[in-house]
Design a protein around this motif. Sequence first.
Motif, PDB file in Angstrom:
ATOM      1  N   SER A   1       0.838  -1.195   0.000  1.00 15.84           N
ATOM      2  CA  SER A   1       0.000   0.000   0.000  1.00 15.84           C
ATOM      3  C   SER A   1       0.866   1.235   0.000  1.00 15.84           C
ATOM      4  CB  SER A   1      -0.937   0.025   1.208  1.00 15.84           C
ATOM      5  OG  SER A   1      -0.195   0.129   2.396  1.00 15.84           O
ATOM      6  N   LEU A   2       0.382   2.264  -0.628  1.00 14.82           N
ATOM      7  CA  LEU A   2       0.996   3.582  -0.629  1.00 14.82           C
ATOM      8  C   LEU A   2      -0.009   4.513   0.007  1.00 14.82           C
ATOM      9  CD1 LEU A   2       2.377   3.708  -4.276  1.00 14.82           C
ATOM     10  CD2 LEU A   2       3.659   3.241  -2.218  1.00 14.82           C
ATOM     11  N   GLU A   3       0.410   5.274   1.005  1.00 14.70           N
ATOM     12  CA  GLU A   3      -0.510   6.147   1.721  1.00 14.70           C
ATOM     13  C   GLU A   3       0.204   7.452   2.046  1.00 14.70           C
ATOM     14  OE1 GLU A   3      -2.872   6.221   5.958  1.00 14.70           O
ATOM     15  OE2 GLU A   3      -2.330   4.314   5.090  1.00 14.70           O
TER      16      GLU A   3
ATOM     17  N   ASN B   1       8.843   9.889  -7.703  1.00 18.21           N
ATOM     18  CA  ASN B   1       8.707   8.445  -7.835  1.00 18.21           C
ATOM     19  C   ASN B   1       9.028   7.748  -6.523  1.00 18.21           C
ATOM     20  OD1 ASN B   1       7.961   8.216 -10.553  1.00 18.21           O
ATOM     21  ND2 ASN B   1      10.079   8.344 -11.224  1.00 18.21           N
ATOM     22  N   LYS B   2       8.273   6.693  -6.237  1.00 16.82           N
ATOM     23  CA  LYS B   2       8.564   5.781  -5.128  1.00 16.82           C
ATOM     24  C   LYS B   2       8.854   4.442  -5.772  1.00 16.82           C
ATOM     25  CE  LYS B   2       7.464   8.425  -1.631  1.00 16.82           C
ATOM     26  NZ  LYS B   2       8.373   8.845  -0.628  1.00 16.82           N
ATOM     27  N   PHE B   3       9.957   3.824  -5.402  1.00 14.53           N
ATOM     28  CA  PHE B   3      10.360   2.567  -6.006  1.00 14.53           C
ATOM     29  C   PHE B   3      10.094   1.414  -5.043  1.00 14.53           C
ATOM     30  CE2 PHE B   3      12.803   5.864  -8.050  1.00 14.53           C
ATOM     31  CZ  PHE B   3      12.721   5.522  -9.377  1.00 14.53           C
ATOM     32  N   LEU B   4       9.400   0.400  -5.532  1.00 18.75           N
ATOM     33  CA  LEU B   4       9.163  -0.825  -4.767  1.00 18.75           C
ATOM     34  C   LEU B   4       9.918  -1.956  -5.438  1.00 18.75           C
ATOM     35  CD1 LEU B   4       5.335  -0.706  -4.025  1.00 18.75           C
ATOM     36  CD2 LEU B   4       7.205  -0.027  -2.547  1.00 18.75           C
ATOM     37  N   THR B   5      10.626  -2.734  -4.641  1.00 20.24           N
ATOM     38  CA  THR B   5      11.321  -3.897  -5.157  1.00 20.24           C
ATOM     39  C   THR B   5      10.570  -5.148  -4.723  1.00 20.24           C
ATOM     40  OG1 THR B   5      13.440  -2.761  -5.091  1.00 20.24           O
ATOM     41  CG2 THR B   5      13.504  -5.165  -5.189  1.00 20.24           C
TER      42      THR B   5
ATOM     43  N   ALA C   1       8.494   1.583 -10.428  1.00 16.98           N
ATOM     44  CA  ALA C   1       8.356   2.982 -10.027  1.00 16.98           C
ATOM     45  C   ALA C   1       6.880   3.376 -10.023  1.00 16.98           C
ATOM     46  CB  ALA C   1       9.122   3.887 -10.984  1.00 16.98           C
ATOM     47  N   TYR C   2       6.466   4.032  -8.949  1.00 13.18           N
ATOM     48  CA  TYR C   2       5.100   4.539  -8.833  1.00 13.18           C
ATOM     49  C   TYR C   2       5.148   6.022  -8.513  1.00 13.18           C
ATOM     50  CZ  TYR C   2       3.630  -0.327  -8.350  1.00 13.18           C
ATOM     51  OH  TYR C   2       3.390  -1.652  -8.563  1.00 13.18           O
ATOM     52  N   ARG C   3       4.136   6.744  -8.943  1.00 15.71           N
ATOM     53  CA  ARG C   3       3.958   8.129  -8.532  1.00 15.71           C
ATOM     54  C   ARG C   3       2.464   8.417  -8.473  1.00 15.71           C
ATOM     55  NH1 ARG C   3       5.654  11.849 -13.766  1.00 15.71           N
ATOM     56  NH2 ARG C   3       3.851  11.313 -15.054  1.00 15.71           N
ATOM     57  N   VAL C   4       2.103   9.461  -7.747  1.00 16.59           N
ATOM     58  CA  VAL C   4       0.707   9.849  -7.618  1.00 16.59           C
ATOM     59  C   VAL C   4       0.507  11.160  -8.347  1.00 16.59           C
ATOM     60  CG1 VAL C   4      -1.147  10.439  -6.008  1.00 16.59           C
ATOM     61  CG2 VAL C   4       0.487   8.646  -5.422  1.00 16.59           C
TER      62      VAL C   4
ATOM     63  N   TYR D   1       5.342   3.002 -13.721  1.00 15.99           N
ATOM     64  CA  TYR D   1       6.259   3.130 -14.844  1.00 15.99           C
ATOM     65  C   TYR D   1       6.996   1.809 -15.023  1.00 15.99           C
ATOM     66  CZ  TYR D   1       9.939   4.828 -17.906  1.00 15.99           C
ATOM     67  OH  TYR D   1      10.788   5.007 -18.963  1.00 15.99           O
ATOM     68  N   GLY D   2       6.891   1.263 -16.214  1.00 14.32           N
ATOM     69  CA  GLY D   2       7.596   0.032 -16.544  1.00 14.32           C
ATOM     70  C   GLY D   2       7.637  -0.148 -18.040  1.00 14.32           C
ATOM     71  N   ASN D   3       8.696  -0.790 -18.519  1.00 18.14           N
ATOM     72  CA  ASN D   3       8.871  -1.008 -19.964  1.00 18.14           C
ATOM     73  C   ASN D   3       8.773   0.293 -20.746  1.00 18.14           C
ATOM     74  OD1 ASN D   3       9.185  -3.787 -19.587  1.00 18.14           O
ATOM     75  ND2 ASN D   3       6.969  -4.088 -19.642  1.00 18.14           N
ATOM     76  N   ARG D   4       9.327   1.359 -20.188  1.00 18.91           N
ATOM     77  CA  ARG D   4       9.347   2.687 -20.826  1.00 18.91           C
ATOM     78  C   ARG D   4       7.970   3.284 -21.045  1.00 18.91           C
ATOM     79  NH1 ARG D   4      13.770   0.755 -25.032  1.00 18.91           N
ATOM     80  NH2 ARG D   4      15.564   0.838 -23.660  1.00 18.91           N
TER      81      ARG D   4
END
Length: 77
Positions: A4-6, A71-75, A53-56, A21-24
Amino acid sequence: MPQSLECAAGNNLTSSALQQYGNRVRKSIASVKLASNGRYAFGIKPAARGTIAYRVWFPGDADHAAVYTPNKFLTIR
Protein backbone atom coordinates in the motif's frame (compact mmCIF):
# COMPACT_ATOMS: atom_id res chain seq x y z
CA MET A 1 1.80 -9.81 -1.26
CA PRO A 2 -0.30 -6.65 -1.61
CA GLN A 3 1.47 -3.39 -0.84
CA SER A 4 0.00 0.00 0.00
CA LEU A 5 1.00 3.58 -0.63
CA GLU A 6 -0.51 6.15 1.72
CA CYS A 7 0.02 9.84 2.33
CA ALA A 8 -1.78 13.08 3.10
CA ALA A 9 -2.52 15.78 0.54
CA GLY A 10 -3.21 19.42 1.23
CA ASN A 11 -5.36 22.15 -0.29
CA ASN A 12 -8.81 21.34 -1.68
CA LEU A 13 -7.88 18.29 -3.73
CA THR A 14 -10.58 15.65 -4.11
CA SER A 15 -8.98 12.84 -6.13
CA SER A 16 -5.68 11.30 -7.13
CA ALA A 17 -4.41 8.64 -9.52
CA LEU A 18 -1.61 6.12 -9.08
CA GLN A 19 0.73 5.76 -12.04
CA GLN A 20 3.15 2.91 -12.67
CA TYR A 21 6.26 3.13 -14.84
CA GLY A 22 7.60 0.03 -16.54
CA ASN A 23 8.87 -1.01 -19.96
CA ARG A 24 9.35 2.69 -20.83
CA VAL A 25 5.61 3.31 -20.42
CA ARG A 26 3.81 5.21 -17.66
CA LYS A 27 0.17 4.31 -17.10
CA SER A 28 -2.53 5.08 -14.55
CA ILE A 29 -3.44 1.90 -12.70
CA ALA A 30 -5.82 3.15 -9.98
CA SER A 31 -7.65 6.24 -8.81
CA VAL A 32 -9.17 7.16 -5.45
CA LYS A 33 -11.09 10.00 -3.88
CA LEU A 34 -9.33 11.76 -1.05
CA ALA A 35 -10.77 11.49 2.45
CA SER A 36 -12.12 14.65 4.09
CA ASN A 37 -8.78 15.05 5.92
CA GLY A 38 -6.85 14.93 2.63
CA ARG A 39 -5.48 11.40 3.10
CA TYR A 40 -5.39 8.83 0.33
CA ALA A 41 -4.23 5.22 0.02
CA PHE A 42 -3.77 2.78 -2.85
CA GLY A 43 -3.64 -0.98 -2.52
CA ILE A 44 -1.41 -2.48 -5.16
CA LYS A 45 -0.57 -6.06 -6.11
CA PRO A 46 2.37 -6.11 -8.54
CA ALA A 47 2.13 -8.83 -11.16
CA ALA A 48 5.88 -9.21 -11.69
CA ARG A 49 9.09 -9.23 -9.70
CA GLY A 50 11.63 -6.48 -9.95
CA THR A 51 11.80 -2.78 -9.15
CA ILE A 52 8.70 -0.81 -10.10
CA ALA A 53 8.36 2.98 -10.03
CA TYR A 54 5.10 4.54 -8.83
CA ARG A 55 3.96 8.13 -8.53
CA VAL A 56 0.71 9.85 -7.62
CA TRP A 57 -0.93 12.44 -9.86
CA PHE A 58 -3.24 15.12 -8.53
CA PRO A 59 -5.35 16.84 -11.20
CA GLY A 60 -5.42 20.60 -11.30
CA ASP A 61 -8.38 22.87 -10.82
CA ALA A 62 -9.13 26.56 -11.36
CA ASP A 63 -6.72 27.56 -8.58
CA HIS A 64 -4.03 24.86 -8.74
CA ALA A 65 -1.86 23.29 -11.42
CA ALA A 66 -1.73 19.50 -11.76
CA VAL A 67 1.12 17.99 -9.75
CA TYR A 68 2.98 14.67 -9.49
CA THR A 69 4.74 13.23 -6.46
CA PRO A 70 8.34 12.07 -6.78
CA ASN A 71 8.71 8.44 -7.83
CA LYS A 72 8.56 5.78 -5.13
CA PHE A 73 10.36 2.57 -6.01
CA LEU A 74 9.16 -0.83 -4.77
CA THR A 75 11.32 -3.90 -5.16
CA ILE A 76 9.35 -7.13 -5.45
CA ARG A 77 11.37 -10.29 -4.80
